[in-house]
Design a protein around this motif. Structure first.
Motif, PDB file in Angstrom:
ATOM      1  N   THR A  11      40.886  38.058  39.222  1.00  0.00           N
ATOM      2  CA  THR A  11      40.442  39.272  38.537  1.00  0.00           C
ATOM      3  C   THR A  11      40.237  38.939  37.062  1.00  0.00           C
ATOM      4  OG1 THR A  11      41.587  40.759  40.068  1.00  0.00           O
ATOM      5  CG2 THR A  11      41.072  41.635  37.892  1.00  0.00           C
ATOM      6  N   PRO A  12      39.003  38.884  36.589  1.00  0.00           N
ATOM      7  CA  PRO A  12      38.758  38.506  35.199  1.00  0.00           C
ATOM      8  C   PRO A  12      39.253  39.571  34.235  1.00  0.00           C
ATOM      9  CG  PRO A  12      36.733  39.283  36.205  1.00  0.00           C
ATOM     10  CD  PRO A  12      37.755  39.216  37.311  1.00  0.00           C
ATOM     11  N   PHE A  13      39.510  39.154  33.004  1.00  0.00           N
ATOM     12  CA  PHE A  13      39.843  40.146  31.990  1.00  0.00           C
ATOM     13  C   PHE A  13      38.666  41.099  31.846  1.00  0.00           C
ATOM     14  CE2 PHE A  13      39.457  41.904  27.796  1.00  0.00           C
ATOM     15  CZ  PHE A  13      40.712  42.465  27.611  1.00  0.00           C
ATOM     16  N   SER A  14      38.964  42.386  31.759  1.00  0.00           N
ATOM     17  CA  SER A  14      37.896  43.370  31.568  1.00  0.00           C
ATOM     18  C   SER A  14      38.428  44.561  30.795  1.00  0.00           C
ATOM     19  CB  SER A  14      37.329  43.841  32.917  1.00  0.00           C
ATOM     20  OG  SER A  14      38.257  44.678  33.590  1.00  0.00           O
ATOM     21  N   LEU A  15      37.520  45.263  30.174  1.00  0.00           N
ATOM     22  CA  LEU A  15      37.811  46.535  29.518  1.00  0.00           C
ATOM     23  C   LEU A  15      36.930  47.588  30.160  1.00  0.00           C
ATOM     24  CD1 LEU A  15      38.945  48.386  27.278  1.00  0.00           C
ATOM     25  CD2 LEU A  15      37.111  47.539  25.784  1.00  0.00           C
ATOM     26  N   GLN A  16      37.556  48.599  30.752  1.00  0.00           N
ATOM     27  CA  GLN A  16      36.835  49.677  31.429  1.00  0.00           C
ATOM     28  C   GLN A  16      35.874  49.137  32.488  1.00  0.00           C
ATOM     29  OE1 GLN A  16      38.845  51.783  30.488  1.00  0.00           O
ATOM     30  NE2 GLN A  16      37.806  53.331  29.287  1.00  0.00           N
ATOM     31  N   GLY A  17      36.307  48.100  33.194  1.00  0.00           N
ATOM     32  CA  GLY A  17      35.501  47.563  34.278  1.00  0.00           C
ATOM     33  C   GLY A  17      34.405  46.612  33.852  1.00  0.00           C
ATOM     34  N   VAL A  18      34.308  46.312  32.556  1.00  0.00           N
ATOM     35  CA  VAL A  18      33.280  45.395  32.059  1.00  0.00           C
ATOM     36  C   VAL A  18      33.932  44.044  31.792  1.00  0.00           C
ATOM     37  CG1 VAL A  18      31.530  44.971  30.296  1.00  0.00           C
ATOM     38  CG2 VAL A  18      32.040  47.313  31.005  1.00  0.00           C
ATOM     39  N   SER A  19      33.522  43.025  32.537  1.00  0.00           N
ATOM     40  CA  SER A  19      34.136  41.706  32.424  1.00  0.00           C
ATOM     41  C   SER A  19      33.561  40.940  31.239  1.00  0.00           C
ATOM     42  CB  SER A  19      33.919  40.907  33.711  1.00  0.00           C
ATOM     43  OG  SER A  19      32.538  40.689  33.921  1.00  0.00           O
ATOM     44  N   LEU A  20      34.213  39.844  30.904  1.00  0.00           N
ATOM     45  CA  LEU A  20      33.796  39.060  29.749  1.00  0.00           C
ATOM     46  C   LEU A  20      32.357  38.559  29.839  1.00  0.00           C
ATOM     47  CD1 LEU A  20      37.029  36.977  29.065  1.00  0.00           C
ATOM     48  CD2 LEU A  20      36.347  39.166  28.108  1.00  0.00           C
ATOM     49  N   PRO A  21      31.915  37.986  30.972  1.00  0.00           N
ATOM     50  CA  PRO A  21      30.513  37.545  31.024  1.00  0.00           C
ATOM     51  C   PRO A  21      29.528  38.686  30.801  1.00  0.00           C
ATOM     52  CG  PRO A  21      31.772  36.550  32.802  1.00  0.00           C
ATOM     53  CD  PRO A  21      32.655  37.595  32.189  1.00  0.00           C
ATOM     54  N   THR A  22      29.846  39.875  31.329  1.00  0.00           N
ATOM     55  CA  THR A  22      28.946  41.013  31.163  1.00  0.00           C
ATOM     56  C   THR A  22      28.899  41.465  29.712  1.00  0.00           C
ATOM     57  OG1 THR A  22      29.502  41.712  33.405  1.00  0.00           O
ATOM     58  CG2 THR A  22      28.382  43.317  32.027  1.00  0.00           C
ATOM     59  N   LEU A  23      30.016  41.321  29.007  1.00  0.00           N
ATOM     60  CA  LEU A  23      30.047  41.707  27.601  1.00  0.00           C
ATOM     61  C   LEU A  23      29.127  40.850  26.750  1.00  0.00           C
ATOM     62  CD1 LEU A  23      33.847  42.411  27.065  1.00  0.00           C
ATOM     63  CD2 LEU A  23      31.990  44.063  26.924  1.00  0.00           C
ATOM     64  N   LEU A  24      28.713  39.691  27.278  1.00  0.00           N
ATOM     65  CA  LEU A  24      27.770  38.847  26.555  1.00  0.00           C
ATOM     66  C   LEU A  24      26.403  39.508  26.445  1.00  0.00           C
ATOM     67  CD1 LEU A  24      28.676  35.419  28.189  1.00  0.00           C
ATOM     68  CD2 LEU A  24      29.171  36.112  25.846  1.00  0.00           C
ATOM     69  N   ASP A  25      26.124  40.439  27.337  1.00  0.00           N
ATOM     70  CA  ASP A  25      24.849  41.155  27.331  1.00  0.00           C
ATOM     71  C   ASP A  25      24.924  42.284  26.304  1.00  0.00           C
ATOM     72  OD1 ASP A  25      22.553  42.567  27.785  1.00  0.00           O
ATOM     73  OD2 ASP A  25      22.832  42.742  29.952  1.00  0.00           O
ATOM     74  N   THR A  26      24.131  42.192  25.256  1.00  0.00           N
ATOM     75  CA  THR A  26      24.216  43.172  24.170  1.00  0.00           C
ATOM     76  C   THR A  26      23.747  44.563  24.579  1.00  0.00           C
ATOM     77  OG1 THR A  26      22.038  42.468  23.378  1.00  0.00           O
ATOM     78  CG2 THR A  26      23.961  41.432  22.365  1.00  0.00           C
ATOM     79  N   SER A  27      23.121  44.697  25.757  1.00  0.00           N
ATOM     80  CA  SER A  27      22.695  46.024  26.206  1.00  0.00           C
ATOM     81  C   SER A  27      23.803  46.751  26.957  1.00  0.00           C
ATOM     82  CB  SER A  27      21.466  45.906  27.117  1.00  0.00           C
ATOM     83  OG  SER A  27      21.800  45.255  28.327  1.00  0.00           O
ATOM     84  N   THR A  28      24.928  46.069  27.162  1.00  0.00           N
ATOM     85  CA  THR A  28      26.019  46.663  27.926  1.00  0.00           C
ATOM     86  C   THR A  28      26.786  47.676  27.083  1.00  0.00           C
ATOM     87  OG1 THR A  28      26.294  44.669  29.257  1.00  0.00           O
ATOM     88  CG2 THR A  28      28.151  46.194  29.186  1.00  0.00           C
ATOM     89  N   ALA A  29      26.995  48.846  27.640  1.00  0.00           N
ATOM     90  CA  ALA A  29      27.811  49.870  26.991  1.00  0.00           C
ATOM     91  C   ALA A  29      29.075  50.075  27.815  1.00  0.00           C
ATOM     92  CB  ALA A  29      27.039  51.181  26.880  1.00  0.00           C
ATOM     93  N   VAL A  30      30.210  50.120  27.151  1.00  0.00           N
ATOM     94  CA  VAL A  30      31.478  50.283  27.847  1.00  0.00           C
ATOM     95  C   VAL A  30      31.725  51.759  28.119  1.00  0.00           C
ATOM     96  CG1 VAL A  30      33.959  49.864  27.733  1.00  0.00           C
ATOM     97  CG2 VAL A  30      32.370  48.227  26.719  1.00  0.00           C
ATOM     98  N   GLY A  31      32.028  52.095  29.368  1.00  0.00           N
ATOM     99  CA  GLY A  31      32.259  53.484  29.746  1.00  0.00           C
ATOM    100  C   GLY A  31      33.684  53.923  29.464  1.00  0.00           C
ATOM    101  N   GLY A  32      34.025  55.110  29.925  1.00  0.00           N
ATOM    102  CA  GLY A  32      35.360  55.647  29.717  1.00  0.00           C
ATOM    103  C   GLY A  32      36.181  55.591  30.990  1.00  0.00           C
ATOM    104  N   SER A  33      37.367  56.162  30.936  1.00  0.00           N
ATOM    105  CA  SER A  33      38.212  56.297  32.115  1.00  0.00           C
ATOM    106  C   SER A  33      39.197  57.427  31.866  1.00  0.00           C
ATOM    107  CB  SER A  33      38.964  54.992  32.426  1.00  0.00           C
ATOM    108  OG  SER A  33      39.840  54.663  31.366  1.00  0.00           O
TER     109      SER A  33
END
Length: 324
Positions: free
Chosen positions: A125-147
């Motif tokens: 299970t990779p480190f993630s914030l609000q379901g967004v993993s580190l590789p995905t965070l490399l994409d500058t179009s990614t917005a982190v959702g809430g919970s």
């Protein structure tokens, strides 16, 4: 490789997951051997209080371990007065819910805004914030959702719809049936632009060659940015799910959801319990929560990452039916 079946445990204390963890090199353990498997040189070894040393995983030489204590330091530096709920496994996976005072009303319930972070020492299970993993965070179009956190069943609910600009875009995505495609490309949801205050350097986090100091700085900025944001779309979907009752054919509906049979049975039992506890007819909202509860409390060979992926698919499938 067969994965050990595990049942997530529950705690409200950082101390239960902030035990010592460190890398141990295979070359040091086996000095008389020439190790040709260069992609597997580093053991991740942790020691729970009063327990034996445990080997959680074997990784490449440049894999960076993120200790839970490093996450704790950042959270404590930024926030006060929060509540903590942690689900963890003996195999070294962690889902950390930071429960905040802010609330949102769904039907007759008050849900607390929360932050959900995941981490692992076994690499499953990779480190993630609000379901967004580190590789995905490399994409500058990614917005982190809430919970949000729900007291009734002590579960954290990820804001799976928050990545969409508005409800009409989300409904159009559901109607197109993209949520039914489990391929990697389909999981790249159309996302809204990141906030203007976002730092592009935050997208450089990666497990390889990552130092704890750099990780903590990035995490601090990410959390600070996230605490300022407003996340409402998923709450709107929750409210709609709460208003739509499920037909009497609940068993058939559960069978169509992408969850293992045994967990589906547990979800059905949980649904009946919540109907009695809340004196409420079965709704899509209660059904989703019942499945979420089963996914994150039931014994299974599923990793925490697998459980979150299934939770996301269930959310979208139920939303598609409720809006259909």
């Amino acid at each position: 490789m067969t994965y050990i079946s595990a049942q997530p445990r529950l705690t409200s204390s950082w101390d239960d997951i902030c035990y010592p963890v460190q890398p141990v090199w295979l070359a040091d353990l086996l000095p008389e051997y020439d190790i040709m498997a260069t992609d597997r040189q580093q053991l991740v070894v942790g020691q729970l209080e009063g327990g034996r040393k445990t080997i959680f995983g074997i990784h490449s030489a440049d894999y960076a371990i993120i200790p839970n204590s490093a996450i704790r330091e950042v959270v404590d530096a930024l926030m006060t007065g929060y509540q903590l709920q942690i689900k963890y496994t003996t195999t070294g996976e962690f889902s950390i819910s930071i429960i905040l005072p802010n609330t949102v009303a769904i039907g007759g319930e008050l849900l607390h805004r929360s932050l959900i972070l995941t981490n692992s020492y076994n690499g499953k299970t990779p480190f993630s914030l609000q379901g967004v993993s580190l590789p995905t965070l490399l994409d500058t179009s990614t917005a982190v959702g809430g919970s949000v956190y729900r007291d009734v069943c002590q579960n954290g609910l990820m804001g799976w719809a928050d990545k969409f600009n508005d409800l009409s875009n989300y409904q159009a995505w559901l109607q197109a049936g993209v949520h039914q495609d489990t391929s990697r490309s389909a999981r790249r949801l159309p996302t809204k632009a990141p906030s203007k205050g976002s730092n592009p350097l935050l997208r450089t986090i990666h497990h390889r060659g990552l130092t704890i100091e750099v990780f903590q700085q990035h995490l601090r900025d990410l959390l600070a940015d996230h605490l300022k944001a407003e996340h409402n779309l998923t709450a709107t979907v929750y409210d709609h799910l709460q208003q739509i009752n499920v037909s009497s054919a609940t068993v058939q509906l559960l069978r169509k959801l992408p969850v293992p049979v045994q967990l589906a049975k547990q979800a059905q039992e949980r649904l009946r319990l919540e109907e009695r506890l809340l004196n409420s007819p079965p709704s899509y909202w209660l059904l989703y929560n019942a499945v979420n509860y089963a996914l994150f409390t039931g014994r299974s060979s599923l990793t925490l990452n697998d459980r979150y992926r299934l939770d996301e698919r269930v959310f979208h499938q139920l939303a598609a039916q409720a809006y259909g």
